[in-house]
Design an enzyme around this catalytic site. Structure first.
Site, short mmCIF file in Angstrom:
data_model
loop_
_atom_site.label_atom_id
_atom_site.label_comp_id
_atom_site.label_asym_id
_atom_site.label_seq_id
_atom_site.Cartn_x
_atom_site.Cartn_y
_atom_site.Cartn_z
N THR A 45 0.86 -1.18 0.00
CA THR A 45 0.00 0.00 0.00
C THR A 45 0.90 1.23 0.00
O THR A 45 2.02 1.19 0.51
CB THR A 45 -0.97 0.00 1.20
OG1 THR A 45 -0.21 -0.06 2.41
CG2 THR A 45 -1.92 -1.18 1.13
N THR A 47 1.47 4.30 1.46
CA THR A 47 2.18 4.85 2.62
C THR A 47 3.10 3.81 3.25
O THR A 47 4.24 4.11 3.62
CB THR A 47 1.19 5.40 3.65
OG1 THR A 47 0.38 6.40 3.02
CG2 THR A 47 1.90 6.02 4.85
N CYS A 48 2.64 2.58 3.35
CA CYS A 48 3.45 1.51 3.94
C CYS A 48 4.70 1.23 3.11
O CYS A 48 5.80 1.09 3.65
CB CYS A 48 2.62 0.24 4.07
SG CYS A 48 1.09 0.46 5.00
N HIS A 49 4.52 1.19 1.81
CA HIS A 49 5.59 0.81 0.90
C HIS A 49 6.60 1.94 0.67
O HIS A 49 7.79 1.70 0.53
CB HIS A 49 4.98 0.38 -0.44
CG HIS A 49 5.96 -0.18 -1.41
ND1 HIS A 49 6.67 -1.34 -1.18
CD2 HIS A 49 6.38 0.27 -2.62
CE1 HIS A 49 7.47 -1.58 -2.22
NE2 HIS A 49 7.31 -0.62 -3.09
#
Length: 164
Positions: A45, A47-49
């Site tokens: 995703t 923001t996570c990545h």
């Protein structure tokens, strides 16, 4: 919600690390030594990545120099997706991953969040913890979109503060 002083609950999970994928429990992964644990809503995703995982990869050596034995990222995705994400991020060997496909660990830790509105179901909220020998030292939760309180720079500051 899990808090400082709590013992890590035992929940079946899949561990994704440099050795491959194995069945284990959350307390086995997080229960020995000094651990930095962080959770993300989803592998790959945006923001996570782009904003969360890369900081931990870049700062893994600094965290180890600050006394951290293991860095673990959890995502409520199946182990195939988590493994692909770890490989694509060149994180294996620096960070271990917990694949919590049914969000059982997220729920047991009280870190579950309903992302059904975005079509993602129950996931981890964005959080981070410092854990020593299976006991939570500190919990950090994001209270707004983005990465600040749970990012690698904030965790490095918390580690430094605990050394003093």
């Amino acid at each position: 919600m899990i808090k400082s002083g709590d013992t890590i609950p035992s929940v079946p999970v899949k561990l994704v690390d440099g050795s491959g994928i194995s069945d284990t429990t959350s307390d086995s992964v997080l229960g020995q030594g000094r651990v930095v644990f962080f959770s993300v809503p989803g592998a790959f995703t945006p923001t996570c990545h782009v904003n969360h995982l890369p900081g931990f990869i870049a700062n893994a050596d600094k965290m180890r120099a600050a006394g951290v034995d293991r860095i673990v990222c959890a995502a409520a995705n199946d182990h195939h997706v988590v493994k692909a994400w770890a490989e694509a991020s060149d994180a294996l060997g620096k960070i271990d991953f917990i694949a919590d496909g049914n969000a059982a660990q997220a729920k047991a830790f009280g870190l579950d969040k309903d992302f059904s509105g975005a079509g993602m179901g129950t996931r981890f909220t964005r959080a981070a913890m410092l854990i020593t020998d299976g006991v939570v030292d500190a919990v950090f939760i994001e209270d707004a979109p983005g990465v600040s309180a749970t990012g690698a720079p904030a965790i490095l500051m918390a580690l430094e503060a605990r050394k003093k």
